[in-house]
Design an enzyme around this catalytic site. Structure first.
Site, mmCIF file in Angstrom:
data_model
loop_
_atom_site.group_PDB
_atom_site.id
_atom_site.type_symbol
_atom_site.label_atom_id
_atom_site.label_comp_id
_atom_site.label_asym_id
_atom_site.label_seq_id
_atom_site.Cartn_x
_atom_site.Cartn_y
_atom_site.Cartn_z
ATOM 1 N N ARG A 251 0.809 -1.235 0.000
ATOM 2 C CA ARG A 251 0.000 0.000 0.000
ATOM 3 C C ARG A 251 0.837 1.278 0.000
ATOM 4 O O ARG A 251 0.399 2.317 0.470
ATOM 5 C CB ARG A 251 -0.961 0.042 1.188
ATOM 6 C CG ARG A 251 -1.966 -1.063 1.154
ATOM 7 C CD ARG A 251 -3.084 -0.835 2.139
ATOM 8 N NE ARG A 251 -3.881 -2.038 2.203
ATOM 9 C CZ ARG A 251 -3.622 -3.042 3.033
ATOM 10 N NH1 ARG A 251 -2.622 -2.968 3.882
ATOM 11 N NH2 ARG A 251 -4.381 -4.108 3.008
ATOM 12 N N GLU A 315 11.386 18.864 -24.659
ATOM 13 C CA GLU A 315 10.787 19.269 -23.375
ATOM 14 C C GLU A 315 11.509 20.499 -22.808
ATOM 15 O O GLU A 315 10.892 21.339 -22.163
ATOM 16 C CB GLU A 315 10.831 18.124 -22.352
ATOM 17 C CG GLU A 315 10.101 16.854 -22.755
ATOM 18 C CD GLU A 315 8.591 17.005 -23.001
ATOM 19 O OE1 GLU A 315 7.986 17.977 -22.501
ATOM 20 O OE2 GLU A 315 8.036 16.143 -23.718
ATOM 21 N N LYS A 343 9.407 22.967 -13.502
ATOM 22 C CA LYS A 343 8.410 21.900 -13.308
ATOM 23 C C LYS A 343 8.060 21.773 -11.827
ATOM 24 O O LYS A 343 6.891 21.608 -11.476
ATOM 25 C CB LYS A 343 8.899 20.566 -13.877
ATOM 26 C CG LYS A 343 7.878 19.465 -13.624
ATOM 27 C CD LYS A 343 7.595 18.518 -14.730
ATOM 28 C CE LYS A 343 6.409 17.619 -14.368
ATOM 29 N NZ LYS A 343 6.395 16.330 -15.022
ATOM 30 N N GLU A 354 -5.390 19.492 -9.931
ATOM 31 C CA GLU A 354 -6.756 19.776 -9.499
ATOM 32 C C GLU A 354 -7.209 21.179 -9.870
ATOM 33 O O GLU A 354 -8.398 21.428 -9.994
ATOM 34 C CB GLU A 354 -6.855 19.614 -7.971
ATOM 35 C CG GLU A 354 -6.763 18.165 -7.543
ATOM 36 C CD GLU A 354 -6.485 18.000 -6.066
ATOM 37 O OE1 GLU A 354 -6.906 16.975 -5.528
ATOM 38 O OE2 GLU A 354 -5.842 18.875 -5.459
ATOM 39 N N ARG A 358 -1.507 23.091 -13.644
ATOM 40 C CA ARG A 358 -0.550 22.154 -14.204
ATOM 41 C C ARG A 358 -0.762 21.934 -15.703
ATOM 42 O O ARG A 358 0.111 21.418 -16.395
ATOM 43 C CB ARG A 358 -0.702 20.831 -13.442
ATOM 44 C CG ARG A 358 0.573 20.096 -13.292
ATOM 45 C CD ARG A 358 0.417 18.971 -12.290
ATOM 46 N NE ARG A 358 1.245 17.875 -12.720
ATOM 47 C CZ ARG A 358 1.896 17.067 -11.906
ATOM 48 N NH1 ARG A 358 1.821 17.226 -10.607
ATOM 49 N NH2 ARG A 358 2.632 16.097 -12.373
ATOM 50 N N HIS A 369 0.137 14.559 -29.169
ATOM 51 C CA HIS A 369 -0.558 13.299 -28.901
ATOM 52 C C HIS A 369 -1.379 12.872 -30.105
ATOM 53 O O HIS A 369 -1.458 11.688 -30.436
ATOM 54 C CB HIS A 369 -1.460 13.434 -27.662
ATOM 55 C CG HIS A 369 -0.678 13.576 -26.386
ATOM 56 N ND1 HIS A 369 -1.128 14.297 -25.310
ATOM 57 C CD2 HIS A 369 0.534 13.087 -26.033
ATOM 58 C CE1 HIS A 369 -0.228 14.250 -24.335
ATOM 59 N NE2 HIS A 369 0.801 13.524 -24.761
ATOM 60 N N HIS A 381 7.894 10.443 -29.465
ATOM 61 C CA HIS A 381 7.225 11.482 -28.669
ATOM 62 C C HIS A 381 7.935 12.844 -28.820
ATOM 63 O O HIS A 381 7.284 13.870 -29.026
ATOM 64 C CB HIS A 381 7.166 11.041 -27.202
ATOM 65 C CG HIS A 381 6.495 12.034 -26.304
ATOM 66 N ND1 HIS A 381 5.146 12.337 -26.407
ATOM 67 C CD2 HIS A 381 6.973 12.824 -25.304
ATOM 68 C CE1 HIS A 381 4.837 13.250 -25.495
ATOM 69 N NE2 HIS A 381 5.925 13.558 -24.815
HETATM 70 N N1 LIG Z 1 5.757 10.626 -15.116
HETATM 71 C C1 LIG Z 1 5.820 11.694 -15.861
HETATM 72 O O1 LIG Z 1 5.449 12.784 -15.453
HETATM 73 C C2 LIG Z 1 6.405 11.585 -17.240
HETATM 74 C C3 LIG Z 1 6.729 12.737 -17.962
HETATM 75 C C4 LIG Z 1 7.328 12.591 -19.216
HETATM 76 C C5 LIG Z 1 7.566 11.322 -19.720
HETATM 77 N N2 LIG Z 1 7.222 10.233 -18.996
HETATM 78 C C6 LIG Z 1 7.479 8.874 -19.494
HETATM 79 O O2 LIG Z 1 8.882 8.730 -19.651
HETATM 80 C C7 LIG Z 1 9.141 7.766 -20.649
HETATM 81 C C8 LIG Z 1 10.229 8.276 -21.549
HETATM 82 O O3 LIG Z 1 11.376 8.482 -20.776
HETATM 83 P P1 LIG Z 1 12.830 8.493 -21.436
HETATM 84 O O4 LIG Z 1 12.799 9.310 -22.651
HETATM 85 O O5 LIG Z 1 13.778 8.814 -20.348
HETATM 86 O O6 LIG Z 1 12.981 6.987 -21.948
HETATM 87 P P2 LIG Z 1 13.707 5.680 -21.394
HETATM 88 O O7 LIG Z 1 13.606 5.547 -19.939
HETATM 89 O O8 LIG Z 1 13.140 4.564 -22.210
HETATM 90 O O9 LIG Z 1 15.224 5.894 -21.816
HETATM 91 C C9 LIG Z 1 15.537 6.016 -23.176
HETATM 92 C C10 LIG Z 1 16.742 5.180 -23.562
HETATM 93 O O10 LIG Z 1 17.917 5.779 -23.041
HETATM 94 C C11 LIG Z 1 18.712 4.809 -22.380
HETATM 95 N N3 LIG Z 1 19.461 5.518 -21.329
HETATM 96 C C12 LIG Z 1 18.989 5.965 -20.146
HETATM 97 N N4 LIG Z 1 19.931 6.679 -19.510
HETATM 98 C C13 LIG Z 1 21.032 6.660 -20.282
HETATM 99 C C14 LIG Z 1 22.323 7.231 -20.167
HETATM 100 N N5 LIG Z 1 22.660 8.013 -19.131
HETATM 101 N N6 LIG Z 1 23.215 6.995 -21.164
HETATM 102 C C15 LIG Z 1 22.854 6.265 -22.249
HETATM 103 N N7 LIG Z 1 21.641 5.715 -22.422
HETATM 104 C C16 LIG Z 1 20.733 5.923 -21.451
HETATM 105 C C17 LIG Z 1 17.724 3.778 -21.887
HETATM 106 O O11 LIG Z 1 18.332 2.534 -21.687
HETATM 107 C C18 LIG Z 1 16.715 3.755 -23.034
HETATM 108 O O12 LIG Z 1 17.143 2.904 -24.039
HETATM 109 C C19 LIG Z 1 7.819 7.500 -21.353
HETATM 110 O O13 LIG Z 1 7.327 6.256 -20.961
HETATM 111 C C20 LIG Z 1 6.905 8.604 -20.858
HETATM 112 O O14 LIG Z 1 5.553 8.208 -20.787
HETATM 113 C C21 LIG Z 1 6.656 10.341 -17.771
#
Ligand SMILES: NC(=O)c1ccc[n+]([C@@H]2O[C@H](COP(=O)([O-])OP(=O)(O)OC[C@H]3O[C@@H](n4cnc5c(N)ncnc54)[C@H](O)[C@@H]3O)[C@@H](O)[C@H]2O)c1
Length: 466
Positions: A251, A315, A343, A354, A358, A369, A381
């Site tokens: 939990r 971003e 952020k 809410e 944001r 999207h 993306h």
């Molecule tokens: N929670 C939130 O608020 C939020 C906001 C934006 C995105 N997201 C999510 O985040 C995800 C995308 O994140 P991402 O772009 O970090 O992708 P990811 O976590 O898949 O990483 C991308 C690639 O980079 C590699 N990698 C990571 N760190 C590295 C480093 N230091 N050196 C070399 N390679 C490295 C990973 O192995 C992977 O292959 C999506 O699923 C998205 O929905 C969430």
């Protein structure tokens, strides 16, 4: 948050520190940024009892401290979370220190003694009359500030980061997180190995980490106590899935994020959204569960492949346009710090989505999207966000050169009707009307904006290759 104590969420953000540290200026700025009332306890004492110098001279320090204690206690007992700047000596009171522990997230605003003296020395302050005793007092007070503080900061950006438990460090000190278990992207662990004694669980790289079978495997493997800390080490996919496991295991257990991608450091690891993907769509099962700490080491970005960096830069540009600062022109540390602080400020203002504040974080994302959906999620993306930002800038009547110069997005071959249909399903829409985030100017986002459909569709069509 599952009833957990994270940063200044739901409680006061108190600024402590020596005179001349800038608590009033920084406090006022932070309060405006996160939409909270601001209280300066020195100003409040003066409003009630007259000038502090006069109080000191006529009634002595002890009596002043007693009056100050009452003002601080009142500020800390207000139910609406505020930003409170405390007088430099307020923490001398044991009762005040106890109230701070109970009701506030405390940030120590640091200052060098020479800067403090040049700002406050010789001024109309009873304890700043000669430099030698001023510096002695500074040294005496330092341990007291350190004892009371949950975080320390220099300036507004740092306070915003500290307010949400985020630290940006130039060299890796992430190990100071002392995890009870680490969940790591296996590729990241190979590139940046760690010397830890705790159990290490790995997840696949990329979106395939955000699946229910991975969650089940982690649930089964975890042997973390209810009070233990789970640390996520990887990009946004690793922090999303680990945060979700932390939100649901027993939990809810505490977790910390150690993001290793640009997307993770400027966006995904901050803001408490955790989750996994379902067959029917991305991020459809999830929870708000804020990490108690986020440790950001920009050096880790040196090994990031160019396409991953580009995804993060989309971003960064979005955040720079929202904040009104050219973060994309800074070095990695400055860029990450500025974006993460922005952020953090939006999340402190609206932690659980809410109030609508944001929603500004969706700049360009309504178009993005729609294009991603119409491409059957073939379009990356970051590339979709780059195109979405172009459309948002055009509809805002603003130049698009930043996006063109840094990201050079190309129109994509997707079906325009399919993209339009996806835009009409956007969750921000009300009564069938598309609601966009646009900009009055860089740094001045507006939401919601409803434009004539033909205009929005034409902007979408410009992103599509025919
Ligand atoms: N929670 C939130 O608020 C939020 C906001 C934006 C995105 N997201 C999510 O985040 C995800 C995308 O994140 P991402 O772009 O970090 O992708 P990811 O976590 O898949 O990483 C991308 C690639 O980079 C590699 N990698 C990571 N760190 C590295 C480093 N230091 N050196 C070399 N390679 C490295 C990973 O192995 C992977 O292959 C999506 O699923 C998205 O929905 C969430």
């Amino acid at each position: 948050v599952v009833g957990r104590d994270v940063g200044a969420l739901g409680k006061h953000l108190a600024l402590i520190g020596f005179m001349g540290a800038g608590k009033t200026t920084v406090g006022r700025e932070v309060a405006a940024r996160i939409g909270r009332p601001f209280v300066d306890t020195d100003e409040e004492v003066e409003r009630r009892h007259g000038p502090i110098t006069k109080l000191f001279a006529e009634r002595g320090e002890a009596e002043f401290r007693a009056l100050e204690e009452v003002v601080v206690a009142e500020a800390l007992s207000a139910t609406e979370p505020a930003v409170i700047a405390l007088g430099g000596g307020a923490v001398l009171s044991e009762a005040t220190r106890e109230r701070l522990r109970m009701a506030a997230h405390v940030v120590h605003l640091l200052v060098d003694p020479s800067d403090a003296w040049s700002r406050a020395g010789g001024a109309d302050r009873p304890l700043a009359t000669d430099e030698k005793s001023f510096v002695r007092l500074f040294e005496e007070r330092l341990p007291l500030y350190a004892e009371c503080a949950n975080a320390s900061a220099r300036g507004t950006e740092d306070v915003l980061l500290g307010g949400l438990g985020v630290t940006v460090v130039a060299v890796s000190t992430g190990v100071s997180l002392s995890p009870d278990a680490l969940v790591a992207d296996q590729a990241v662990l190979a590139l940046h190995p760690l010397d830890l004694t705790c159990p290490v669980l790995t997840v696949p790289s990329g979106e395939s980490a955000k699946r229910l079978d991975v969650v089940e495997r982690l649930w089964d493997a975890l042997e973390v106590d209810r009070v233990g800390t789970l640390v996520a080490y990887g990009g946004g996919t690793t922090t999303d899935v680990t945060g979700f496991v932390a939100a649901t295991y027993k939990r809810g257990v505490d977790w910390a994020a150690w993001p290793t991608t640009l997307v993770g450091q400027v966006d995904a690891a901050i803001g408490g959204k955790t989750g996994i993907d379902l067959e029917t769509g991305k991020n459809l099962a999830g929870a708000f569960h804020y990490p108690s700490r986020v440790v950001i080491d920009p050096k880790l970005l040196e090994t990031l492949p160019p396409e991953e960096r580009r995804a993060g830069l989309a971003e960064v540009i979005k955040t720079g346009l929202l904040a009104g600062g050219p973060f994309w022109e800074l070095d990695d540390e400055g860029m990450v710090r500025g974006c993460a602080a922005y952020k953090a400020s939006v999340c402190l203002a609206d932690p659980f989505e809410e109030t609508g504040r944001r929603a500004v974080l969706n700049l360009g994302h309504t178009f993005a999207h729609a294009l991603e959906a119409a491409s059957g999620y073939e379009l990356r993306h970051g590339d979709a966000v780059a195109l979405g930002l172009l459309a948002a800038l055009r509809l805002s009547g603003l130049p698009t050169d930043v996006v063109e110069d840094v990201l050079a997005p190309k129109p994509v071959a997707v079906d325009l009707d399919a993209a339009w249909a996806a835009m009409r399903r956007d969750k921000k829409n009300r009564e069938g009307r598309i609601r966009l985030v646009l900009l009055d100017a860089p740094g001045r986002p507006v939401f919601p904006v409803e434009l004539p459909e033909a205009e929005v569709r034409a902007a979408l069509a410009e992103l599509v290759r025919h």
